[in-house]
Enzyme design. Structure first.
Site, PDB file in Angstrom:
ATOM      1  N   HIS A 370     -52.931 -38.401  63.179  1.00  0.00           N
ATOM      2  CA  HIS A 370     -51.891 -39.433  63.176  1.00  0.00           C
ATOM      3  C   HIS A 370     -50.857 -39.198  62.080  1.00  0.00           C
ATOM      4  O   HIS A 370     -49.658 -39.383  62.284  1.00  0.00           O
ATOM      5  CB  HIS A 370     -52.544 -40.797  63.004  1.00  0.00           C
ATOM      6  N   CYS A 683     -42.177 -20.837  78.269  1.00  0.00           N
ATOM      7  CA  CYS A 683     -42.187 -21.975  77.332  1.00  0.00           C
ATOM      8  C   CYS A 683     -43.206 -21.818  76.212  1.00  0.00           C
ATOM      9  O   CYS A 683     -43.608 -22.801  75.601  1.00  0.00           O
ATOM     10  CB  CYS A 683     -42.442 -23.280  78.082  1.00  0.00           C
TER      11      CYS A 683
END
Length: 756
Positions: A370, A683
């Site tokens: 987080h 990508c």
């Protein structure tokens, strides 16, 4: 005696220990009295205290019951014998027949062969094991959970005696590499790219707990409840005032953090510790140390993140109890802060003044942690998993944080500082130059247009579309929001997310990749399977096809979000055409359902695959007849092509994606896509490097998707490139047997004036 140690017994023992700790005598004399008290109170024939010395050696420093001459003579390595196992795992151990345990190590000088049962607990302080406390009995005794809990509480008191340094020198209690104050380098992993120089600030100021044993447990309970209430209110105030309090995955993360502040299980364990006789501060510390010990035994990144949140909250609660500042944020005076922490919760980072914060260094952490998500939103370089950072760094140390190369330079010399400042100035200059190219097209000198797209995975990435003038999102990783939640998001939640992505993208295309989970990306609400080779195991489309309801939910949300607009969907980790066909059938079922329910269909639907598994290269003819586009995932493709684990440091630089073999493989994909008129892009990380991107363009790739920060450098390369000579050069070079063509391609760029 079994089961007799309860709240009353623990309080009585703690009271006696408090008197010993406060009494006269040397530290050794007090330790001798403590083991005697524990043995008598717990009705054990033996109580022994082992203390950690330098070199991960546990020394028997006091005993009641074993031979006295073994004190200061008996030593065990961490992991050796039952005592060593307790130290290595930082977890309690209770055995009714200790000698039958495979780790039992007999030491004749102790005379312990007559004792059968054993209970031991780690002596923890600040999450580190500083010793082991053991009781033993002659009978085969079954120790209760209450007895284990009581011994853990006593061990916490012992930790303070050890920390004072009278038994073992304080310098021996901290890991050291012998470097001292010399400049040196610490290595870690990249959690967020970038470069910064600044002054070390240790995140959590140490809290001295002056009183461990409570005189009035009821009063301590009231203090604890008051502090919990104030902590919860302060979190509400902080989050409501935060610049990141609104929108996106950050809100989910912060709401989860708020929820943990009210977790009944965590608060209940603290209250139980207070009831056992500890002060409120000591009770929080005990639960905090237990949490740290648990974290060391858990590999699941999601669960570790949950425990990190609890660690953060324990720190806050301790400071509310003591009335001191919560973090170093309020005491920071320097204007160039490099924050150093073992780990952090997402809200803690937001305590600091963003204008002063230069970088973050963590002893733990992962790209999906987080705090890493929030740091990326604030554009702060982060290096994680820097082993021993807190032990080796001092407040005020000058640090260079190189997020690009995952390194921290400690106390750099003046010439190194000057070189870093020069690099920072060059970065600012290049950034300005790239900004000047923002409105110009990505077209080569010989007129070939290259589509530059960006990779994204969070809503906070989307403003970069305008900042970089990317032509769209070539890869939107849908799994990242799933990993920050505790349960699977329903159709409504997913629809809201994909709608916001499409809204912010405007008329620019977005290629949504369906869930690419498994491997190192785990969801807590899916059953975890232990696999020897998770990268090649049950992951990505394999999981989705085994859980079709999950895939249908995601596709249904994408169709709803499109709402008459262009929708691009690509499936990851496709190994054979049959897998793509199975996934396409599920999408067709959702299209039929949308028609039946009157849902507006996409104005145009494009369906493609991520080409990451080499087996698909030999099925390109069949594949190209069924797909609208192919996106090469070069990270996994190269991993599988070379049988090279991306996470293996020994193999990190062993094989090069610019080798003749790798470039020939990519060339085959280009030729098949051109033959069948299928749109092709790449990508992976190759697209983000100007040299690699130059080679890809020479092979025939005309669409590249990359990190937003790479678009400027790659566009600068494109606008100085003439593809004709490069194409001919590669045609000859790929026939060679060289290990790598990287340096030769750099020479080509220098000779032809290509900006790489």
């Amino acid at each position: 005696m079994e089961g007799r140690v309860g709240v009353t017994g623990a309080r009585r023992l703690l009271g006696r220990l408090r008197d010993v700790m406060a009494g006269s005598g040397t530290a050794q004399e007090r330790l001798d009295q403590i083991v005697q008290l524990i043995a008598a109170d717990m009705e054990a024939e033996v109580c022994s205290a082992y203390i950690m010395r330098a070199g991960d050696i546990l020394e028997l420093c006091a005993t009641e019951g074993l031979f006295p001459e073994s004190v200061h003579r008996t030593r065990l390595r961490v992991g050796e014998g039952l005592v060593g196992v307790i130290a290595a795992t930082a977890r309690p151990l209770a055995l009714s027949d200790a000698q039958a345990h495979p780790a039992f190590a007999y030491r004749p000088e102790t005379g312990e062969e007559i004792y059968h049962s054993l209970m031991g607990v780690p002596i923890l302080r600040s999450g580190r094991v500083s010793g082991v406390l053991v009781v033993q009995n002659r009978s085969q005794r079954h120790y209760t959970d209450e007895e284990i809990e009581a011994l853990q509480t006593v061990a916490m008191v012992l930790a303070e005696l050890i920390a004072a340094g009278a038994l073992v020198d304080v310098e021996e209690q901290h890991p050291t590499d012998g470097i001292g104050t010399l400049p040196h380098r610490l290595d870690g992993v990249r959690l967020n790219a970038g470069l910064a120089i600044g002054t070390a600030v240790l995140h959590q100021p140490s809290i001295v707990i002056n009183q461990l044993v409570a005189e009035d447990p009821e009063a301590e309970s009231l203090r604890l409840d008051a502090a919990i209430g104030e902590m919860q209110r302060s979190i509400d105030r902080m989050l409501s005032a935060s610049e990141l309090a609104h929108g996106g995955e950050h809100r989910d993360i912060l709401e989860t953090y708020r929820m943990f502040a009210e977790d009944r299980g965590w608060l209940g364990r603290i209250r139980e510790a207070v009831e056992s006789g500890l002060t409120a501060e000591a009770a929080v510390q005990k639960v905090r140390d237990d949490t740290r010990a648990r974290m060391k035994q858990i590999s699941d990144p999601y669960i570790r993140e949950r425990l990190t949140d609890l660690e953060d909250l324990a720190n806050r609660l301790q400071h509310h109890l003591s009335g001191s500042v919560i973090t170093a944020a309020a005491e920071v005076e320097t204007d160039d802060v490099v924050l150093v922490a073992r780990t952090m919760g997402p809200a803690e980072l937001m305590d600091y003044d963003r204008a002063r914060l230069r970088a973050l260094v963590l002893e733990e952490g992962s790209p999906t942690a987080h705090v890493a998500v929030v740091a990326r939103a604030l554009d702060i370089p982060v290096v994680g998993r820097v082993k021993g950072a807190l032990a080796q760094l001092e407040p005020g140390d000058q640090l260079v944080v190189d997020g690009d190369n995952a390194q921290v330079l400690v106390r750099p010399s003046e010439d190194v500082q000057a070189a870093v400042e020069s690099r920072l100035a060059e970065r600012r200059s290049r950034k300005a130059a790239y900004a000047a190219l923002r409105e110009l097209p990505a077209v080569t000198l010989d007129g070939i247009a290259i589509g530059l797209y960006m990779n994204a995975g969070l809503l906070i990435d989307l403003p970069e579309l305008d900042a970089t003038r990317a032509e769209g999102i070539g890869l939107y990783r849908t799994e990242l929001p799933f990993m920050t939640r505790q349960d699977f998001p329903d159709v409504a939640d997913q629809t809201a997310l994909y709608t916001r992505v499409l809204d912010q993208a405007g008329d620019r295309p977005v290629a949504f990749r369906t869930l690419d989970i498994g491997g190192d990306k785990l969801l807590p609400y899916l059953p975890e399977t232990v696999e020897e080779n998770p990268a090649m195991g049950w992951r990505a489309l394999r999981i989705s096809l085994d859980h079709p309801a999950m895939l249908r939910t995601q596709l249904r949300a994408m169709l709803l979000a499109a709402n008459g607009r262009l929708l691009q969907v690509m499936f990851p980790m496709v190994s054979e055409v049959a897998e793509f066909a199975a996934a396409r059938r599920i999408l067709d079922m959702e299209l039929e359902r949308a028609c039946e329910h009157g849902v507006p269909l996409p104005s145009h639907l494009k369906v493609g695959v991520m080409l990451e598994v080499p087996a698909l290269i030999w099925q390109l003819e069949s594949l190209c007849r069924q797909v609208d586009f192919i996106s090469v995932g070069s990270n996994d493709l190269m991993q599988f092509l070379f049988a090279k684990d991306r996470g293996n440091a020994r193999l990190a630089d062993r094989y090069d994606v610019l080798s003749p073999a790798a470039l020939s493989c990519l060339g085959e994909i280009v030729r098949a896509a051109d033959q069948y008129g299928v749109s092709l892009s790449l990508c992976g990380e190759m697209a983000s490097s100007p040299v690699d991107a130059m080679a890809l363009i020479g092979l025939g790739f005309r669409n590249l998707s990359m990190s937003p920060s790479a678009i400027g450098p790659v566009k600068a390369m494109i606008r100085t490139l003439d593809v004709g000579p490069l194409r001919q050069y590669l045609a000859d070079a790929t026939r060679q047997t060289s290990h790598s063509l990287r340096e030769k391609l750099r020479e080509f760029a220098r000779d032809h004036g290509v900006s790489v």
